[in-house]
Design an enzyme around this catalytic site. Structure first.
Site, PDB file in Angstrom:
ATOM      1  N   ARG A  48      28.456 114.122 100.342  1.00  0.00           N
ATOM      2  CA  ARG A  48      27.816 115.326 100.855  1.00  0.00           C
ATOM      3  C   ARG A  48      26.360 115.037 101.183  1.00  0.00           C
ATOM      4  O   ARG A  48      25.727 114.180 100.567  1.00  0.00           O
ATOM      5  CB  ARG A  48      27.872 116.465  99.833  1.00  0.00           C
ATOM      6  CG  ARG A  48      29.263 116.965  99.518  1.00  0.00           C
ATOM      7  CD  ARG A  48      29.213 118.134  98.551  1.00  0.00           C
ATOM      8  NE  ARG A  48      30.540 118.565  98.129  1.00  0.00           N
ATOM      9  CZ  ARG A  48      30.776 119.536  97.269  1.00  0.00           C
ATOM     10  NH1 ARG A  48      29.757 120.198  96.723  1.00  0.00           N
ATOM     11  NH2 ARG A  48      32.015 119.862  96.925  1.00  0.00           N
ATOM     12  N   SER A 147      32.172 122.127 100.736  1.00  0.00           N
ATOM     13  CA  SER A 147      32.525 123.234  99.849  1.00  0.00           C
ATOM     14  C   SER A 147      31.556 124.409 100.041  1.00  0.00           C
ATOM     15  O   SER A 147      31.365 124.882 101.148  1.00  0.00           O
ATOM     16  CB  SER A 147      32.566 122.757  98.392  1.00  0.00           C
ATOM     17  OG  SER A 147      33.146 123.721  97.559  1.00  0.00           O
ATOM     18  N   LYS A 157      35.714 114.331 101.981  1.00  0.00           N
ATOM     19  CA  LYS A 157      36.366 113.940 100.724  1.00  0.00           C
ATOM     20  C   LYS A 157      37.779 113.432 100.983  1.00  0.00           C
ATOM     21  O   LYS A 157      38.435 113.821 101.956  1.00  0.00           O
ATOM     22  CB  LYS A 157      36.366 115.090  99.727  1.00  0.00           C
ATOM     23  CG  LYS A 157      37.162 116.324 100.128  1.00  0.00           C
ATOM     24  CD  LYS A 157      37.064 117.393  99.037  1.00  0.00           C
ATOM     25  CE  LYS A 157      37.873 118.629  99.390  1.00  0.00           C
ATOM     26  NZ  LYS A 157      37.810 119.662  98.341  1.00  0.00           N
ATOM     27  N   ASP A 305      35.070 130.241  98.862  1.00  0.00           N
ATOM     28  CA  ASP A 305      34.008 129.441  99.452  1.00  0.00           C
ATOM     29  C   ASP A 305      34.505 128.857 100.778  1.00  0.00           C
ATOM     30  O   ASP A 305      35.588 129.194 101.244  1.00  0.00           O
ATOM     31  CB  ASP A 305      33.537 128.358  98.482  1.00  0.00           C
ATOM     32  CG  ASP A 305      34.644 127.395  98.093  1.00  0.00           C
ATOM     33  OD1 ASP A 305      35.823 127.694  98.351  1.00  0.00           O
ATOM     34  OD2 ASP A 305      34.324 126.321  97.527  1.00  0.00           O
ATOM     35  N   ASP A 307      35.757 126.066 101.870  1.00  0.00           N
ATOM     36  CA  ASP A 307      37.039 125.359 101.977  1.00  0.00           C
ATOM     37  C   ASP A 307      38.115 126.010 101.124  1.00  0.00           C
ATOM     38  O   ASP A 307      39.212 125.459 100.975  1.00  0.00           O
ATOM     39  CB  ASP A 307      36.895 123.881 101.635  1.00  0.00           C
ATOM     40  CG  ASP A 307      36.581 123.626 100.169  1.00  0.00           C
ATOM     41  OD1 ASP A 307      35.804 124.407  99.593  1.00  0.00           O
ATOM     42  OD2 ASP A 307      37.102 122.650  99.594  1.00  0.00           O
ATOM     43  N   SER A 394      33.563 126.637  86.981  1.00  0.00           N
ATOM     44  CA  SER A 394      32.914 126.889  88.268  1.00  0.00           C
ATOM     45  C   SER A 394      33.847 127.578  89.261  1.00  0.00           C
ATOM     46  O   SER A 394      33.655 127.469  90.473  1.00  0.00           O
ATOM     47  CB  SER A 394      32.392 125.580  88.857  1.00  0.00           C
ATOM     48  OG  SER A 394      33.427 124.611  88.934  1.00  0.00           O
TER      49      SER A 394
END
Length: 547
Positions: A48, A147, A157, A305, A307, A394
């Site tokens: 990222r 993300s 990813k 979010d 994705d 999370s």
């Protein structure tokens, strides 16, 4: 944590990215291999960064794609590669770069046949569906997404044939090889022009949306939701699930409104997160402020979010649920309403998730598999059915299909959102009402995360601590019952420390991006006891660092 005064307020024009500038920098800037911040850093969530900081540019993606080609060949992975992207500005350019490299290397690549956006769970499900019953010609995948990160960021990813996040061995190999390719001037990258790649025999279409939406009854009781007429408001937060929610409602006859069907790479419709930045974090009350304001319009409102691997649950009686609270409710419900799940299926949690989950697991008589931070640790169990549910604090989780077989081995925010509707349909009560029942039964935990300053050297020491280096015998007035530097569930190093008492705990882990360490803490004796744990945690860690 200092909250920006504009947190929860609508983004202003000055908050928005310059999309042409972000995209042009992707092509015009070239990373310096000697600069740490400009190298490929390929963790379990991939690489990222922002093109504006020369941290996510064409060189990074070309090299990483070539490294993935070489890695999958070395592993004997010779089936198709599923390639999806989210709605960030850099996702389309990065996907095109990857396609050029994959086509040149004769990798059969399946891209969305609708030229749409693809949630991470749709890629994971596609990999598992292809590989089910196979021993050769196995598929893997790449998702181009950062993300929930801000709009200027890009992400890339890799998911191996098990469908989940790649493990450390894979990510380190890919990262090191990509950096070597960049350092050598990209001479080893094989590549064809985009138009040739798209028309090559190696690149074909795959209907991710139909495959995912059609299979949903295998994992969620959609008939119960439809029959009960649960009124749902789903907010994709401008992300990859935007077309999926409309299709789910239409195809399965649900009373479902897509609250915000708009896609805008600036994400200018968002409210600002805690630090005044635009961030598509569906677990943040600041980023979710506009949906929370509409909570009384629906029996359930949900968010995802960019994705769609994370979930956010909003109820009329409680607003946005704390992710830990919802995980506990989801576990309690699922293990009581999935009779075909294996009798020995365990509950998976990360060691910084709430101990409410421990108490629910004990009450259910189920084994608790407590692992380090990272969803990759749940992949083997979700794949073979030995874990029924795996979740992170999370707001990331997934669980088995209703027949006890694997659904996805990566996080799936859509099924967690739909499960909340199933809970309402089957029980007649919201997930937040169910959480109050758990509080009445097990007590009410107070949970928080804070940061404490640490040098790079101190962070390295913290990551490598042994239990013997902790000399304290009590914490906030209670005897310390265990000191952990490896996870109870699998013995893997946690990269930090967890100290546990009867009614509380703290975990300390070094930050990978800042000169701080993170202290997660929880108390079942209230906020004042939590504050004592946090304060004494600093002292315990400080003493351990000094040796």
């Amino acid at each position: 944590m200092s909250v920006d005064p504009r947190a929860g307020k609508p983004a202003a024009p000055s908050d928005l990215i310059d999309v042409p500038r972000v995209i042009s920098r992707y092509y015009t800037e070239h990373p310096d291999p000697a600069v740490v911040g400009e190298r490929v850093a390929f963790g379990t969530s991939g690489h990222r960064g922002s093109s504006l900081k020369t941290a996510f540019n064409e060189d990074h993606i070309a090299a990483t794609s070539q490294a993935i080609v070489e890695y999958r060949k070395a592993q004997g992975t010779d089936g198709p590669l599923f390639l999806g992207r989210d709605t960030h500005a850099l996702s389309e350019p990065a996907m095109i770069t990857a396609l050029e490299v994959f086509a040149a290397n004769d990798v059969t690549t399946l891209i969305d046949s609708r030229d749409g956006y693809t949630p991470t769970p749709a890629v994971s499900r596609a990999i598992l569906a292809h590989n089910r019953g196979r021993t050769s010609g196995l598929a893997d995948g790449v998702v181009v997404t950062p993300s929930h990160n801000p709009p200027a960021d890009g992400g890339f990813k890799y998911n191996p044939p098990n469908g989940g996040p790649a493990d450390t061995d894979a990510t380190k190999w890919i990262q090191d090889r990509a950096n070597a390719i960049i350092a050598a001037g990209l001479k080893e990258v094989r590549r064809v022009p985009a138009t040739r790649a798209r028309t090559s025999a190696q690149v074909t279409g795959y209907d991710f949306l139909d495959g995912y939406v059609s299979a949903l009854p295998e994992v969620i009781d959609l008939e119960a939701i439809r029959s009960a007429g649960v009124r749902i408001g789903a907010d994709p937060l401008g992300g990859a699930s935007v077309a999926y929610w409309g299709a789910i409602g239409e195809r399965h006859g649900l009373d479902l409104t897509v609250v915000n069907p708009h896609v805008d790479p600036t994400f200018g419709f968002m409210t600002l997160d805690w630090d005044g930045k635009i961030r598509m974090d569906c677990s943040s009350p600041y980023a979710m402020a506009s949906l929370i304001a509409q909570k009384d319009k629906y029996q359930l409102a949900t968010g995802n979010d960019a994705d769609a691997d994370r979930h956010g649950i909003v109820t009329p009686d409680a607003g946005l649920m704390n992710p830990n609270h919802y995980l506990a409710v989801a576990i309690s419900y699922l293990f009581a309403h999935r009779p075909d799940w294996p009798g020995g299926a365990a509950i998976g949690k990360t060691l910084v998730s709430s101990s409410m989950i421990d108490r629910v697991a004990g009450d259910l008589g189920r084994h608790l598999d407590e692992v380090p931070v990272g969803f990759k640790w749940f992949v083997p169990g979700l794949l073979d059915g030995s874990i029924g549910f795996g979740g992170e604090e999370s707001a990331g989780a997934s669980f088995l299909r209703r027949d006890g077989s694997a659904w996805t081995t990566d996080k799936d925010g859509l099924i967690l959102d739909l499960l909340a509707s199933e809970i309402i349909a089957v029980t007649g009560r919201t997930p937040s009402e169910h959480y109050r029942d758990l509080v009445g039964k097990f007590g009410e935990p107070a949970y928080a995360r804070i940061d404490a300053p640490a040098t790079r050297e101190e962070k390295a020491i913290l990551a490598a601590l042994s239990p013997a280096q902790v000399t304290a015998t009590s914490l906030a007035g209670e005897e310390i019952t265990s000191v952990l530097t490896t996870a109870p569930g699998n013995g893997a190093a946690i990269g930090g420390l967890k100290v546990v008492t009867e009614n509380g705990w703290f975990a300390a882990r070094p930050s990978g991006t800042e000169d701080v360490y993170k202290i997660y803490a929880e108390s079942f004796q209230g906020p004042e006891h939590l504050a004592r744990i946090q304060e004494e945690a600093r002292g315990v860690v400080s003493a351990a660092l000094k040796g």
